[in-house]
Write a protein that holds these residues in place. Sequence first.
Motif, PDB file in Angstrom:
ATOM      1  N   ALA A  51       0.827  -1.205   0.000  1.00  0.00           N
ATOM      2  CA  ALA A  51       0.000   0.000   0.000  1.00  0.00           C
ATOM      3  C   ALA A  51       0.864   1.258   0.000  1.00  0.00           C
ATOM      4  O   ALA A  51       0.586   2.214  -0.732  1.00  0.00           O
ATOM      5  CB  ALA A  51      -0.939   0.002   1.201  1.00  0.00           C
TER       6      ALA A  51
ATOM      7  N   VAL B 189       2.323   1.714  -3.475  1.00  0.00           N
ATOM      8  CA  VAL B 189       1.304   2.191  -4.403  1.00  0.00           C
ATOM      9  C   VAL B 189       1.070   3.684  -4.205  1.00  0.00           C
ATOM     10  O   VAL B 189       0.993   4.445  -5.176  1.00  0.00           O
ATOM     11  CB  VAL B 189      -0.011   1.392  -4.235  1.00  0.00           C
ATOM     12  CG1 VAL B 189      -1.168   2.094  -4.931  1.00  0.00           C
ATOM     13  CG2 VAL B 189       0.157  -0.017  -4.756  1.00  0.00           C
TER      14      VAL B 189
ATOM     15  N   ALA C 174       1.746   6.435  -6.980  1.00  0.00           N
ATOM     16  CA  ALA C 174       0.602   7.231  -7.431  1.00  0.00           C
ATOM     17  C   ALA C 174       0.886   8.717  -7.286  1.00  0.00           C
ATOM     18  O   ALA C 174       0.503   9.518  -8.148  1.00  0.00           O
ATOM     19  CB  ALA C 174      -0.651   6.848  -6.651  1.00  0.00           C
TER      20      ALA C 174
ATOM     21  N   ASP D  76      -3.003  12.812 -10.007  1.00  0.00           N
ATOM     22  CA  ASP D  76      -4.382  12.350  -9.848  1.00  0.00           C
ATOM     23  C   ASP D  76      -4.936  11.608 -11.059  1.00  0.00           C
ATOM     24  O   ASP D  76      -5.449  10.498 -10.933  1.00  0.00           O
ATOM     25  CB  ASP D  76      -5.308  13.520  -9.519  1.00  0.00           C
ATOM     26  CG  ASP D  76      -5.059  14.097  -8.136  1.00  0.00           C
ATOM     27  OD1 ASP D  76      -4.590  13.357  -7.256  1.00  0.00           O
ATOM     28  OD2 ASP D  76      -5.335  15.293  -7.946  1.00  0.00           O
TER      29      ASP D  76
ATOM     30  N   ALA E 134      -3.027   8.366 -11.913  1.00  0.00           N
ATOM     31  CA  ALA E 134      -3.218   7.366 -10.859  1.00  0.00           C
ATOM     32  C   ALA E 134      -4.601   6.731 -10.974  1.00  0.00           C
ATOM     33  O   ALA E 134      -4.744   5.517 -10.824  1.00  0.00           O
ATOM     34  CB  ALA E 134      -3.023   8.004  -9.477  1.00  0.00           C
ATOM     35  N   ALA E 135      -5.613   7.532 -11.268  1.00  0.00           N
ATOM     36  CA  ALA E 135      -6.960   6.993 -11.460  1.00  0.00           C
ATOM     37  C   ALA E 135      -6.987   6.048 -12.656  1.00  0.00           C
ATOM     38  O   ALA E 135      -7.615   4.983 -12.613  1.00  0.00           O
ATOM     39  CB  ALA E 135      -7.972   8.126 -11.641  1.00  0.00           C
ATOM     40  N   GLU E 136      -6.317   6.410 -13.723  1.00  0.00           N
ATOM     41  CA  GLU E 136      -6.218   5.552 -14.907  1.00  0.00           C
ATOM     42  C   GLU E 136      -5.486   4.255 -14.571  1.00  0.00           C
ATOM     43  O   GLU E 136      -5.881   3.165 -15.000  1.00  0.00           O
ATOM     44  CB  GLU E 136      -5.499   6.295 -16.039  1.00  0.00           C
ATOM     45  CG  GLU E 136      -5.261   5.476 -17.279  1.00  0.00           C
ATOM     46  CD  GLU E 136      -6.499   5.257 -18.138  1.00  0.00           C
ATOM     47  OE1 GLU E 136      -6.371   4.607 -19.176  1.00  0.00           O
ATOM     48  OE2 GLU E 136      -7.590   5.711 -17.772  1.00  0.00           O
ATOM     49  N   ALA E 137      -4.436   4.344 -13.779  1.00  0.00           N
ATOM     50  CA  ALA E 137      -3.684   3.156 -13.376  1.00  0.00           C
ATOM     51  C   ALA E 137      -4.559   2.209 -12.553  1.00  0.00           C
ATOM     52  O   ALA E 137      -4.510   0.988 -12.741  1.00  0.00           O
ATOM     53  CB  ALA E 137      -2.433   3.551 -12.592  1.00  0.00           C
ATOM     54  N   ILE E 138      -5.364   2.753 -11.656  1.00  0.00           N
ATOM     55  CA  ILE E 138      -6.280   1.927 -10.860  1.00  0.00           C
ATOM     56  C   ILE E 138      -7.251   1.200 -11.786  1.00  0.00           C
ATOM     57  O   ILE E 138      -7.487   0.001 -11.646  1.00  0.00           O
ATOM     58  CB  ILE E 138      -7.041   2.783  -9.826  1.00  0.00           C
ATOM     59  CG1 ILE E 138      -6.088   3.263  -8.746  1.00  0.00           C
ATOM     60  CG2 ILE E 138      -8.209   2.001  -9.222  1.00  0.00           C
ATOM     61  CD1 ILE E 138      -6.681   4.320  -7.826  1.00  0.00           C
ATOM     62  N   ARG E 139      -7.815   1.932 -12.734  1.00  0.00           N
ATOM     63  CA  ARG E 139      -8.757   1.331 -13.671  1.00  0.00           C
ATOM     64  C   ARG E 139      -8.105   0.205 -14.472  1.00  0.00           C
ATOM     65  O   ARG E 139      -8.661  -0.893 -14.592  1.00  0.00           O
ATOM     66  CB  ARG E 139      -9.325   2.390 -14.618  1.00  0.00           C
ATOM     67  CG  ARG E 139     -10.401   1.849 -15.564  1.00  0.00           C
ATOM     68  CD  ARG E 139     -10.807   2.886 -16.602  1.00  0.00           C
ATOM     69  NE  ARG E 139      -9.742   3.197 -17.532  1.00  0.00           N
ATOM     70  CZ  ARG E 139      -9.364   2.409 -18.538  1.00  0.00           C
ATOM     71  NH1 ARG E 139      -9.936   1.245 -18.736  1.00  0.00           N
ATOM     72  NH2 ARG E 139      -8.391   2.784 -19.356  1.00  0.00           N
TER      73      ARG E 139
ATOM     74  N   ALA F  48      -5.403  -1.569 -13.739  1.00  0.00           N
ATOM     75  CA  ALA F  48      -5.045  -2.692 -12.869  1.00  0.00           C
ATOM     76  C   ALA F  48      -6.276  -3.516 -12.527  1.00  0.00           C
ATOM     77  O   ALA F  48      -6.236  -4.751 -12.550  1.00  0.00           O
ATOM     78  CB  ALA F  48      -4.362  -2.181 -11.600  1.00  0.00           C
ATOM     79  N   ARG F  49      -7.368  -2.864 -12.216  1.00  0.00           N
ATOM     80  CA  ARG F  49      -8.615  -3.568 -11.912  1.00  0.00           C
ATOM     81  C   ARG F  49      -9.056  -4.419 -13.099  1.00  0.00           C
ATOM     82  O   ARG F  49      -9.403  -5.591 -12.951  1.00  0.00           O
ATOM     83  CB  ARG F  49      -9.695  -2.545 -11.532  1.00  0.00           C
ATOM     84  CG  ARG F  49     -11.123  -3.036 -11.550  1.00  0.00           C
ATOM     85  CD  ARG F  49     -11.363  -4.119 -10.535  1.00  0.00           C
ATOM     86  NE  ARG F  49     -12.666  -4.730 -10.769  1.00  0.00           N
ATOM     87  CZ  ARG F  49     -13.484  -5.102  -9.815  1.00  0.00           C
ATOM     88  NH1 ARG F  49     -13.143  -4.934  -8.553  1.00  0.00           N
ATOM     89  NH2 ARG F  49     -14.620  -5.658 -10.112  1.00  0.00           N
TER      90      ARG F  49
END
Length: 70
Positions: free
Chosen positions: A36, A39, A43, A48, A51-56, A58-59
């Motif tokens: 964590a 990450v 990030a 911002d 990082a949001a794109e990276a979360i998407r 990765a999910r």
Amino acid sequence: MSISTEPRLADPDAFYAALMEAHRGLDEAASRRLDAALVILLANQLGDAAAAEAIRLAREAVAGPLGGTG
């Protein structure tokens, strides 16, 4: 914002080895905290939108899109 998914590590095996070494001797809870913290640090380097794109991304890589059947 679009982030690159092209490999950029000069030596991915060395990165993986360093990551595994960082986890050595940690219990599961400490290992999760290490992940964590890493990450959050990475990030912060992205900012911002990226990082949001990276979360998407990765999910989607592990479980499909949010709100999907994955």
